[in-house]
Scaffold this active site. Structure first.
Site, PDB file in Angstrom:
ATOM      1  N   ASN A 201       0.832  -1.203   0.000  1.00 47.94           N
ATOM      2  CA  ASN A 201       0.000   0.000   0.000  1.00 47.94           C
ATOM      3  C   ASN A 201       0.871   1.260   0.000  1.00 47.94           C
ATOM      4  O   ASN A 201       1.832   1.351   0.778  1.00 47.94           O
ATOM      5  CB  ASN A 201      -0.861  -0.029   1.283  1.00 47.94           C
ATOM      6  CG  ASN A 201      -1.961   1.010   1.312  1.00 47.94           C
ATOM      7  OD1 ASN A 201      -2.741   1.112   0.377  1.00 47.94           O
ATOM      8  ND2 ASN A 201      -2.031   1.779   2.388  1.00 47.94           N
ATOM      9  N   ASP A 271      -9.550  10.329  -0.504  1.00 45.12           N
ATOM     10  CA  ASP A 271     -10.109  11.631  -0.132  1.00 45.12           C
ATOM     11  C   ASP A 271      -9.592  12.664  -1.125  1.00 45.12           C
ATOM     12  O   ASP A 271      -8.567  12.450  -1.779  1.00 45.12           O
ATOM     13  CB  ASP A 271      -9.828  12.041   1.330  1.00 45.12           C
ATOM     14  CG  ASP A 271      -8.374  11.947   1.752  1.00 45.12           C
ATOM     15  OD1 ASP A 271      -7.473  12.049   0.893  1.00 45.12           O
ATOM     16  OD2 ASP A 271      -8.118  11.792   2.956  1.00 45.12           O
TER      17      ASP A 271
END
Ligand code: G3I
Length: 370
Positions: A201, A271
């Site tokens: 990640n 986001d």
């Protein structure tokens, strides 16, 4: 979540005669995808957040409580060294509500406990610590967590290895050996939990560039050599400047090359931050969210879109980027923003036949999706 659908356009309720999906998780489920959010254990006690969590998302992930510091605050590998209270609450909540739980994260350079970072431990001791940590934490959640971020943020922006406690300060005995320490972590995670999907990640790796090139090279090498890596997590902390055709084409090409390695793609921490909370800014943000979700839909390997929080009230952004905020789908008063409706619509609508458009051919229940 909804039952399996059979055609690429099955998401479009008009074409199926089915009632429109009325939540993000349900709409994504009809496409064979999940829609998730990061949460804190105390959000379960929040009368504003808890109902939204239950109604809207098919996956939850611990924003902080499963990181090394919070979950392993004391030295050693005995049970007393760990704090599973918050993570267990999240695991129970997910189980009781038919949601998947994503694990974040086993090996990272941030949010490590003081006992680990004082510089007292030798490389040999650190190697043992990493081994025990993965064994205990991934082992405990082996029946609950469906995907783990095994290693988080191991690369610098220029594609070189980040200097960290795990790599070379002093590292686990593999300093200067590139991705060898990650390989070790992935092997340990597979041993501890043979069923969970194992992810690497990182942030700022959505577009083509030096960082994503380095990550791609590692992933290709791991896949070639059978190192247990199943997926790539693109965090997706996006900025409005990326809302251009050129940037989105770059993201699409980048996703494509990782998909071609046979990896599952999760957008793990989405986001889109703004520098003002005006209606105009919210409309532009909604437009970018819509385009980004459509891009994800066009890539079959994308199985999860996950928000980094529910409401603007609780986001990490204002605390980290001065002058920025308003990044999420609910505003600080828990009202759905234009971005929420744009995302829902992007999940529900029939995709237009844009140049690179491909219908998702893997529509199915979330139980089938990775
Ligand atoms: O829990 C303590 C609390 O006891 C203490 O009183 C308080 C005082 O500052 O701090 C609390 O810890 C904070 C923690 O969030 C929980 O709220 C930390 O200071 C704060 O640094 C920490 O920030 C988190 C950050 O990771 C740490 O690096 C953010 O919430 C979290 O959103 C953020 O998440 C990361 C992902 O894991 C990886 N990708 C980037 C992303 C954003 O930075």
């Amino acid at each position: 979540m909804s039952p399996s659908q059979s055609s690429p356009d099955a998401s479009n309720s008009e074409s199926t005669g089915q009632a429109p999906a009325n939540s993000l998780g349900q709409a994504a489920g009809r496409l064979g995808m999940d829609f998730g959010t990061a949460v804190e254990p105390w959000h379960l006690d929040d009368p504003d957040l808890e109902p939204i969590m239950r109604a809207e998302f098919s996956v939850i992930e611990a924003e902080n409580s499963m990181k090394f510091g919070p979950i392993h605050p004391r030295e050693g590998a005995a049970l007393e060294a760990f704090d599973f209270e918050g993570p267990d609450r999240l695991a129970n909540f997910a189980r009781n509500n038919g949601m998947k739980l994503r694990g974040h994260t086993l090996v990272w350079h941030q949010q490590n406990p003081a006992w680990l970072t004082t510089g007292r431990l030798t490389a040999e001791q650190l190697a043992k610590t990493m081994e025990e940590h993965i064994e205990v934490v991934a082992g405990r959640f082996r029946d609950t967590i469906y995907a783990w971020d095994v290693v988080n943020e191991a690369f610098n922006d220029d594609g070189t290895m980040r200097s960290t406690i795990w790599y070379d300060q002093p590292g686990i005995g593999m300093a200067g050996q590139g991705t060898a320490y990650l390989e070790r972590a992935f092997r340990l995670a597979r041993q501890a939990d043979p069923k969970a999907l194992l992810f690497y990640n990182d942030y700022d790796a959505e577009m083509l560039g030096a960082k994503s090139d380095a990550i791609y090279a590692m992933c290709r090498d791991f896949r070639d050599r059978g190192i247990p890596l199943d997926g790539i997590g693109f965090q997706g902390h996006l900025i409005m400047q990326m809302n251009t055709g050129e940037a989105l084409d770059s993201v699409q090409a980048n996703f494509e090359r990782f998909a071609n390695l046979g990896l599952v793609i999760h957008v793990t921490e989405l986001d889109i931050r703004l520098s003002s909370g005006t209606p105009e800014a919210f409309a532009e943000q909604a437009d970018f969210y819509r385009k980004f979700v459509e891009l994800c839909r066009r890539q079959d390997a994308v199985k999860l879109i996950q928000m980094w929080g529910i409401s603007d009230r609780d986001s990490w952004i204002p605390g980290w980027f001065e002058g920025f905020g308003w990044p999420l789908l609910w505003d600080s008063k828990m009202k759905k923003k234009p971005a929420y409706f744009a995302v829902l619509e992007a999940l529900r609508s029939t995709l237009s036949s844009a140049p690179s458009s491909r219908g998702r051919s893997d529509a199915g229940s979330t139980a089938d999706s990775a």
